[in-house]
Write an enzyme that holds these catalytic residues in place. Structure first.
Site: not given
Ligand code: GLC
Length: 524
Positions: A201, A255
């Protein structure tokens, strides 16, 4: 095709777990539900599933606010059910990718609870705490991606903490080696449980300017855009030190053998491709989101394909994304007929495709009555079109009312019922059948998987390109307009067309007709 890694040969399918399949009638999708639908995905012909977060979470951002990185939220199931999910997926030869959310935790995560308990707590430095500005107020001008200042005042300890998203999502301090080690342990925890890789993310946001300098104003800002677009993100994104973190994640995954590292990165191509690292020490696939808001015309897409291909470092493997849980659905962006063209595009471009659940049946953005908005991005900045509920509505499995087989309870978001997997299943002209045929064709033909992409060209509304691998050559023509058009092509045979009855017909060398919104693949 054996010299390619599985994630280069394969197709990835994103599941938004809240909306895929509910098994217990609480109106929210869960692991047991997902497990029960894995055979559908295997039959569809995809190779890997990426599951948006299923960790314990207060759900302020529907799971992107993680309160425990090494467990499963009871709403979704348990670690035992997760094991059943992974085992079943592997039985069906599907890989499992988890969503790793390292930039921020939930404010309920024990790390943050400790961090905010006192200034001298050992975990204080795990998050980004700063004194007020000299005259009072937030330490600098940084803005949250969910609106307003990115700094939240903590009266108890007399400092502010930074949150790129909601105040319930404090950013971790990735300059702190203990944070890095703890997050490395998280990766190992899931790798030990058989996970085949991660989608990371907001990878490009992980490190912020060490001096906390103010972001400069954005001269191109237009009223109505999200709040943080008022500023250039000079000091809050894509900092040089982020690549060191990517390298270290890569080393941990290495790993465990062939595990894939994918980064969520919204950046221009020149910056994006740096996330591949040097000689394979970076991410396997920094997500390429260009199609998500591309102007839908042949000239633009041709330019985009060529520019991306030439920007890729020598070792880099391309990838393309057509939809996800943060953007309008492709069928709503380009319309039902062009969504078929988009499917052919996605599955014939060079690089790993990522499909978003429901796009294979042409799901459109759901209609969310004002009182039922769930998405915090919409609730905090109403009316600017940031709401992400419409692309997160439940998967439409069958004709049953009111929830199309998604749940027997009250669905967390309204379910559309205009079409379903069941309705499209036996229909040779359906979107689902098109996806199945495309996935089969791709799987069985090396040119579509590992072939080069050549002669990318646009003429009027028609986009054409070829895929070459040894003796195998494919010609792809996409009519991105509604009117019939002429296409110049080599001689060949149509293997697949979105127009019924055209498969198996010859293409003559020179001028051929394409129907409006027709997409075809021919062997030449
Ligand atoms: C990313 C995710 C989104 C979320 C953001 C914060 O962009 O795809 O859905 O709100 O991160 O974690």
């Amino acid at each position: 095709m054996s010299e390619l890694a599985w994630w280069q040969r394969g197709v990835i399918y994103q599941i938004y777990p809240r909306s895929f399949q509910d098994s217990n009638g609480d109106g929210i999708g869960d692991l047991a539900g997902m497990t029960s639908r894995l055979s559908y995905l295997a039959d569809l012909g995809v190779d890997a599933v990426w599951v948006s977060p299923i960790y314990p979470s207060p759900m302020a951002d529907f799971g992107y606010d993680v309160a425990d990185y090494c467990n499963i939220d009871p709403m979704f199931g348990s670690l035992a059910e997760f094991k059943q999910f992974v085992d079943r997926a592997h039985e069906l030869r599907l890989k499992v990718l988890l969503d790793f959310v390292p930039n921020h935790s939930s404010d309920r995560h024990p790390w943050f609870v400790e961090s905010r308990s006192s200034r001298d707590n050992p975990k204080r430095d795990w998050y980004l705490w700063r004194d007020p500005a000299p005259g009072g107020g937030p330490p600098n001008n940084w803005l949250s991606r969910m609106g307003g200042s990115a700094w939240e005042w903590d009266a108890h300890t007399g400092q502010y903490y930074y949150h790129a998203f909601l105040r319930e999502q404090p950013d971790l301090n990735w300059r702190n080696p203990h944070v890095r080690r703890a997050m490395d342990d998280v990766l190992r925890f899931w790798l030990e449980r058989g996970v085949d890789g991660f989608r990371v993310d907001v990878l490009w946001l992980l490190i912020k300017d060490a001096q906390f300098r103010d972001n400069p104003p954005n001269p191109a800002y237009q009223p109505g855009e999200p709040d943080h677009h008022r500023q250039l993100q000079t000091y809050t994104e894509d900092q040089p030190e982020v690549h060191d973190i990517v390298r270290s994640m890569r080393a941990t995954l290495d790993e465990y053998g062939e595990r894939v590292l994918i980064g969520e990165i919204y950046l221009p191509v020149a910056q994006l491709v740096r996330y591949y690292g040097v000689n394979g020490d970076g991410a396997d696939m920094p997500f390429n989101f260009q199609l998500l808001n591309a102007p839908w015309n042949a000239g633009e897409i041709a330019r985009m394909i060529r520019d991306y291909d030439s920007a890729l470092p020598a070792h880099a493997w391309p990838n393309w994304v057509l939809g996800n849980h943060d953007n309008r659905r492709v069928a709503s962006r380009v319309g039902a007929a062009q969504a078929r063209v988009a499917a052919v595009l996605l599955l014939t471009l060079r690089g790993t495709p990522t499909l978003y659940y429901g796009d294979e049946i042409g799901m459109t953005d759901g209609v969310i009555p004002p009182g039922e908005v769930q998405d915090p991005a919409e609730l905090r900045q109403p009316g600017i079109g940031q709401g992400r509920d419409p692309e997160r509505t439940p998967m439409q499995w069958d004709a049953s009312l009111p929830n199309a087989g998604f749940t027997t309870g009250r669905s967390w978001l309204p379910t559309a019922t205009h079409t379903s997997v069941q309705a499209q299943d036996g229909d040779a002209s359906s979107m689902l059948s098109l996806y199945r045929r495309l996935l089969t064709l791709r799987r069985n033909n090396a040119a579509l998987v590992q072939g080069s992409i050549e002669h990318v060209a646009a003429s009027g509304d028609v986009l054409t390109y070829e895929r070459h691998c040894r003796n195998q050559r494919f010609f792809i023509a996409l009519n991105m307009g509604r009117a019939d058009a002429e296409v110049q092509s080599p001689a060949g045979t149509v293997l697949l067309s979105t127009v019924p009855g055209r498969d198996g017909q010859p293409l003559v060398e020179g001028a051929n007709r394409l129907a409006g919104c027709e997409a075809l693949i021919a062997s030449i």
